[in-house]
Write a protein that holds these residues in place. Structure first.
Motif: not given
Length: 333
Positions: A95-104
């Motif tokens: 989810n850390g990797l997915l959050l990078v995409v979600d937030t940027t």
């Protein structure tokens, strides 16, 4: 008029019975076909995996015995660390990797695989921070005490930290039983939470995200977290009297799968999240994990009439399914 109404009721009853029997036959066909395929590939697949498992078995057994020696007399601490922190590391790594995409919104090529186009581009930071706080609360304040209680129950059946690791074939059997039990318990507990008596006060919190992201898979009311997130996952290991190693792998897989189901991206070579994403969009469809019970109970009939159902497959290429199977154009008012 009464005669016509009675005649219609009489005609509808066989249709309903036919629908039920038809659903049961289709479900039996799906399960039967899956079983035949499993048997067909069982020998070849397990032969290769067993060779790897056997070759590395002595190594893992030695590492496990070292851990037991270090935690001798404090096996419950080893159990709690293994059953909570290892799966949590898997959860936050993905989810850390997915959050990078979600937030940027970067890398851009991953955004092409977004299921609900135009949603969470980017994600609302205030809503995200609130959700992450709830997830952390559930993991540390709810899950930890439950896992301690889980350990005490397992001790009644045997020792989850026993010296000998399970065999590969035994673990595969456990995995199949865990999956079956989770599907049954999650489906019915999830449908129960959609009852008006429980939805507004408990389950509505999770459905604040009509376009889900991976991390909100554990964003839930504490009651829901126990009843619908944890209980379906821990009953299987209790029934099987499982070893800690099996529990660690199972919990880690369960968290990875639920994160993918909520991630909002239909990525290549990963399980399709279309089924559960549609549930968040429409609320009253697709309650289960595998979809077998939804098929049997008819809670996926609307989903099956959509393009999302056509896209509910394993993507084996790099062309987004939203491009190869696009939604029909919206009607102009």
């Amino acid at each position: 008029m009464k005669g016509e109404a009675a005649s219609q009721l009489h005609d509808e009853k066989p249709k309903q019975e036919g629908h039920i029997w038809g659903s049961m036959r289709k479900t039996a066909f799906i399960l039967g076909s899956g079983l035949l395929l499993l048997v067909a590939f069982w020998n070849s697949v397990t032969w290769h995996l067993q060779r790897f498992w056997g070759a590395s078995g002595y190594f893992w057994q030695a590492q496990w015995e070292r851990l037991l020696f270090k935690f001798e007399g404090k096996e419950w601490i080893l159990f709690v660390i293994g059953a909570t922190q290892v799966p949590s590391m898997c959860f936050w790594s993905l989810n850390g990797l997915l959050l990078v995409v979600d937030t940027t919104g970067k890398p851009n090529f991953i955004s092409r695989y977004r299921i609900q186009v135009g949603k969470n581009e980017p994600v609302d930071p205030v809503k995200l921070r609130r959700s992450i706080r709830t997830v952390l609360f559930n993991q540390f304040m709810i899950s930890l005490p439950i896992v301690v209680f889980f350990y005490l129950i397992l001790k009644l059946w045997g020792d989850p930290c026993r010296r000998e690791l399970p065999t590969f074939h035994w673990f595969l059997l456990e995995l199949a039983i865990f999956t079956l039990i989770e599907e049954i318990l999650f489906y019915y507990s999830h449908r129960l939470l959609h009852h008006p008596a429980f939805y507004k006060k408990i389950h509505k919190k999770h459905h604040e995200w009509t376009a889900p992201i991976g991390v909100i898979s554990l964003y839930a009311h504490p009651v829901e977290h126990v009843v619908s997130n944890m209980l379906p996952a821990i009953v299987g290991p209790i029934v099987m009297g499982s070893h800690l190693s099996s529990i660690i792998v199972w919990f880690s897989l369960a968290l990875i799968v639920t994160s993918i189901s909520h991630c909002g991206y239909h990525l290549p070579f990963l399980p399709s999240p279309e089924f559960h994403d549609y549930h968040h969009l429409k609320f009253n469809q697709c309650y289960g994990v595998l979809g077998v019970l939804d098929h049997l109970h008819g809670t996926d009939t609307v989903f099956k009439q959509t393009k999302a159902y056509e896209r509910h497959i394993l993507l084996l290429g790099f062309t987004p399914l939203s491009e190869s199977i696009p939604d029909p154009p919206k009607k102009m008012e």
